[in-house]
Design a protein around this motif. Sequence first.
Motif, PDB file in Angstrom:
ATOM      1  N   PHE A  16       0.836  -1.197   0.000  1.00 27.43           N
ATOM      2  CA  PHE A  16       0.000   0.000   0.000  1.00 27.43           C
ATOM      3  C   PHE A  16       0.875   1.253   0.000  1.00 27.43           C
ATOM      4  O   PHE A  16       0.628   2.207  -0.753  1.00 27.43           O
ATOM      5  N   ALA A  17       1.893   1.263   0.850  1.00 30.37           N
ATOM      6  CA  ALA A  17       2.792   2.419   0.923  1.00 30.37           C
ATOM      7  C   ALA A  17       3.497   2.652  -0.411  1.00 30.37           C
ATOM      8  O   ALA A  17       3.629   3.793  -0.876  1.00 30.37           O
ATOM      9  N   HIS A  18       3.933   1.579  -1.044  1.00 26.76           N
ATOM     10  CA  HIS A  18       4.593   1.714  -2.347  1.00 26.76           C
ATOM     11  C   HIS A  18       3.636   2.263  -3.396  1.00 26.76           C
ATOM     12  O   HIS A  18       3.982   3.169  -4.162  1.00 26.76           O
ATOM     13  N   ASP A  19       2.420   1.736  -3.419  1.00 31.86           N
ATOM     14  CA  ASP A  19       1.438   2.159  -4.425  1.00 31.86           C
ATOM     15  C   ASP A  19       1.090   3.639  -4.300  1.00 31.86           C
ATOM     16  O   ASP A  19       0.769   4.293  -5.300  1.00 31.86           O
ATOM     17  N   HIS A  20       1.141   4.170  -3.076  1.00 31.93           N
ATOM     18  CA  HIS A  20       0.775   5.567  -2.848  1.00 31.93           C
ATOM     19  C   HIS A  20       1.993   6.455  -2.600  1.00 31.93           C
ATOM     20  O   HIS A  20       1.847   7.598  -2.174  1.00 31.93           O
ATOM     21  N   GLN A  21       3.182   5.905  -2.880  1.00 34.36           N
ATOM     22  CA  GLN A  21       4.449   6.652  -2.730  1.00 34.36           C
ATOM     23  C   GLN A  21       4.585   7.239  -1.323  1.00 34.36           C
ATOM     24  O   GLN A  21       4.949   8.407  -1.144  1.00 34.36           O
ATOM     25  N   ILE A  22       4.306   6.399  -0.330  1.00 37.08           N
ATOM     26  CA  ILE A  22       4.421   6.796   1.076  1.00 37.08           C
ATOM     27  C   ILE A  22       5.758   6.295   1.605  1.00 37.08           C
ATOM     28  O   ILE A  22       6.094   5.123   1.458  1.00 37.08           O
ATOM     29  N   GLN A  23       6.500   7.172   2.254  1.00 38.06           N
ATOM     30  CA  GLN A  23       7.866   6.843   2.670  1.00 38.06           C
ATOM     31  C   GLN A  23       7.946   6.069   3.980  1.00 38.06           C
ATOM     32  O   GLN A  23       8.874   5.287   4.187  1.00 38.06           O
ATOM     33  N   ALA A  24       6.990   6.290   4.886  1.00 32.46           N
ATOM     34  CA  ALA A  24       7.102   5.711   6.230  1.00 32.46           C
ATOM     35  C   ALA A  24       5.773   5.136   6.690  1.00 32.46           C
ATOM     36  O   ALA A  24       4.705   5.502   6.185  1.00 32.46           O
ATOM     37  N   ILE A  25       5.859   4.229   7.677  1.00 29.95           N
ATOM     38  CA  ILE A  25       4.677   3.563   8.227  1.00 29.95           C
ATOM     39  C   ILE A  25       4.767   3.587   9.753  1.00 29.95           C
ATOM     40  O   ILE A  25       5.832   3.336  10.321  1.00 29.95           O
ATOM     41  N   ILE A  26       3.648   3.893  10.387  1.00 29.08           N
ATOM     42  CA  ILE A  26       3.506   3.706  11.835  1.00 29.08           C
ATOM     43  C   ILE A  26       2.576   2.529  12.037  1.00 29.08           C
ATOM     44  O   ILE A  26       1.412   2.562  11.628  1.00 29.08           O
ATOM     45  N   ASP A  27       3.084   1.458  12.668  1.00 30.34           N
ATOM     46  CA  ASP A  27       2.275   0.258  12.864  1.00 30.34           C
ATOM     47  C   ASP A  27       2.605  -0.385  14.198  1.00 30.34           C
ATOM     48  O   ASP A  27       3.750  -0.779  14.440  1.00 30.34           O
ATOM     49  N   ASP A  28       1.622  -0.465  15.070  1.00 30.62           N
ATOM     50  CA  ASP A  28       1.779  -1.161  16.357  1.00 30.62           C
ATOM     51  C   ASP A  28       2.971  -0.661  17.167  1.00 30.62           C
ATOM     52  O   ASP A  28       3.712  -1.445  17.761  1.00 30.62           O
ATOM     53  N   GLY A  29       3.177   0.659  17.165  1.00 31.54           N
ATOM     54  CA  GLY A  29       4.236   1.242  17.980  1.00 31.54           C
ATOM     55  C   GLY A  29       5.577   1.397  17.304  1.00 31.54           C
ATOM     56  O   GLY A  29       6.530   1.900  17.905  1.00 31.54           O
ATOM     57  N   LEU A  30       5.682   0.950  16.053  1.00 34.93           N
ATOM     58  CA  LEU A  30       6.946   1.040  15.318  1.00 34.93           C
ATOM     59  C   LEU A  30       6.903   2.126  14.251  1.00 34.93           C
ATOM     60  O   LEU A  30       5.862   2.362  13.628  1.00 34.93           O
ATOM     61  N   LEU A  31       8.050   2.746  14.010  1.00 30.26           N
ATOM     62  CA  LEU A  31       8.252   3.608  12.849  1.00 30.26           C
ATOM     63  C   LEU A  31       9.082   2.824  11.848  1.00 30.26           C
ATOM     64  O   LEU A  31      10.199   2.407  12.138  1.00 30.26           O
ATOM     65  N   ILE A  32       8.523   2.610  10.668  1.00 31.99           N
ATOM     66  CA  ILE A  32       9.165   1.824   9.615  1.00 31.99           C
ATOM     67  C   ILE A  32       9.385   2.731   8.417  1.00 31.99           C
ATOM     68  O   ILE A  32       8.447   3.381   7.937  1.00 31.99           O
ATOM     69  N   VAL A  33      10.612   2.807   7.934  1.00 34.68           N
ATOM     70  CA  VAL A  33      10.949   3.649   6.785  1.00 34.68           C
ATOM     71  C   VAL A  33      11.613   2.779   5.727  1.00 34.68           C
ATOM     72  O   VAL A  33      12.591   2.075   6.013  1.00 34.68           O
ATOM     73  N   ASN A  34      11.059   2.816   4.521  1.00 31.41           N
ATOM     74  CA  ASN A  34      11.601   2.011   3.409  1.00 31.41           C
ATOM     75  C   ASN A  34      11.757   0.533   3.787  1.00 31.41           C
ATOM     76  O   ASN A  34      12.764  -0.107   3.480  1.00 31.41           O
ATOM     77  N   GLY A  35      10.757   0.009   4.493  1.00 27.06           N
ATOM     78  CA  GLY A  35      10.749  -1.414   4.841  1.00 27.06           C
ATOM     79  C   GLY A  35      11.611  -1.811   6.016  1.00 27.06           C
ATOM     80  O   GLY A  35      11.715  -3.001   6.331  1.00 27.06           O
TER      81      GLY A  35
END
Length: 271
Positions: free
Chosen positions: A21-40
């Motif tokens: 989803f992040a790739h499809d929408h050109q999103i650089q970072a993800i917040i999920d369950d307390g984590l910050l994830i950048v570029n996987g």
Amino acid sequence: MDIYSLSGPSGTGKSTSALQFAHDHQIQAIIDDGLLIVNGEKVAGTSAKFEKHVVTAVRRAIFDEEWHQAEVIQALRNVQIQSILIIGTSDKMTKRIAKRLELGDIQHYFYVEDVRSTKEIQMARFVREIQGKHVMPVPYKQVEQNFFKRLVQKGKEIFSPNREKLGETTIVRPDFHHQTITISHAVYTDIIKHVVANNPYVTRLNHLHFSIASVPTMRMDVSTLAPVNYYVPDILKQLQREIAQSFLFHFQVEPEDIHITLSNTESKKSH
């Protein structure tokens, strides 16, 4: 900053879909369950899945503790991203996370039904509710295995359509997930045998290989009724549908794969 929200009930596969989803929408970072994830890759934070109890897991996921908030806020300033995806169980939850991480207002709202099919959601629920497995959208090497007593295993590598690697997932069974259901392998195979036995055109189930590493898959070899005065592909497709419907009725999930091979014909059904 462009802020996206992806929400839906627990166990519906949001984390599994996050990297794509992040790739499809050109999103650089993800917040999920307390984590910050950048570029996987995990950059900061502590996963809610490390918690011992559901209540503390929820508090971790919404950044209830100041030190946790501060760590991720500082990391966000350091990476200087322009877009971020916040994953939660509801709009209320993702809004609360955005506020606590000082991100501003969310501009784009998406829901699990927008990114996953009904069948994919059913599969995700089966894996969560029956097997107690949770997905983290971070590489296996970044998961601190000493936190988990029961299960840590590699998930899937996620690739874009042009085969660019977007990241990996890891499958865990957190300590707070105590309620799992054990279903005997024989239960699944008995249901398959029952469906086959009640099909008027199938005389015998010669061989069955059944696997449930994540969601059910099966390969079987059958014999059909002679003389063949019917269209064989339609009969085998109908058998696939009957097996899928039976699994959906009993387990609320359809098998991922049902491979049926026809080996021969017989004049009578076996008993």
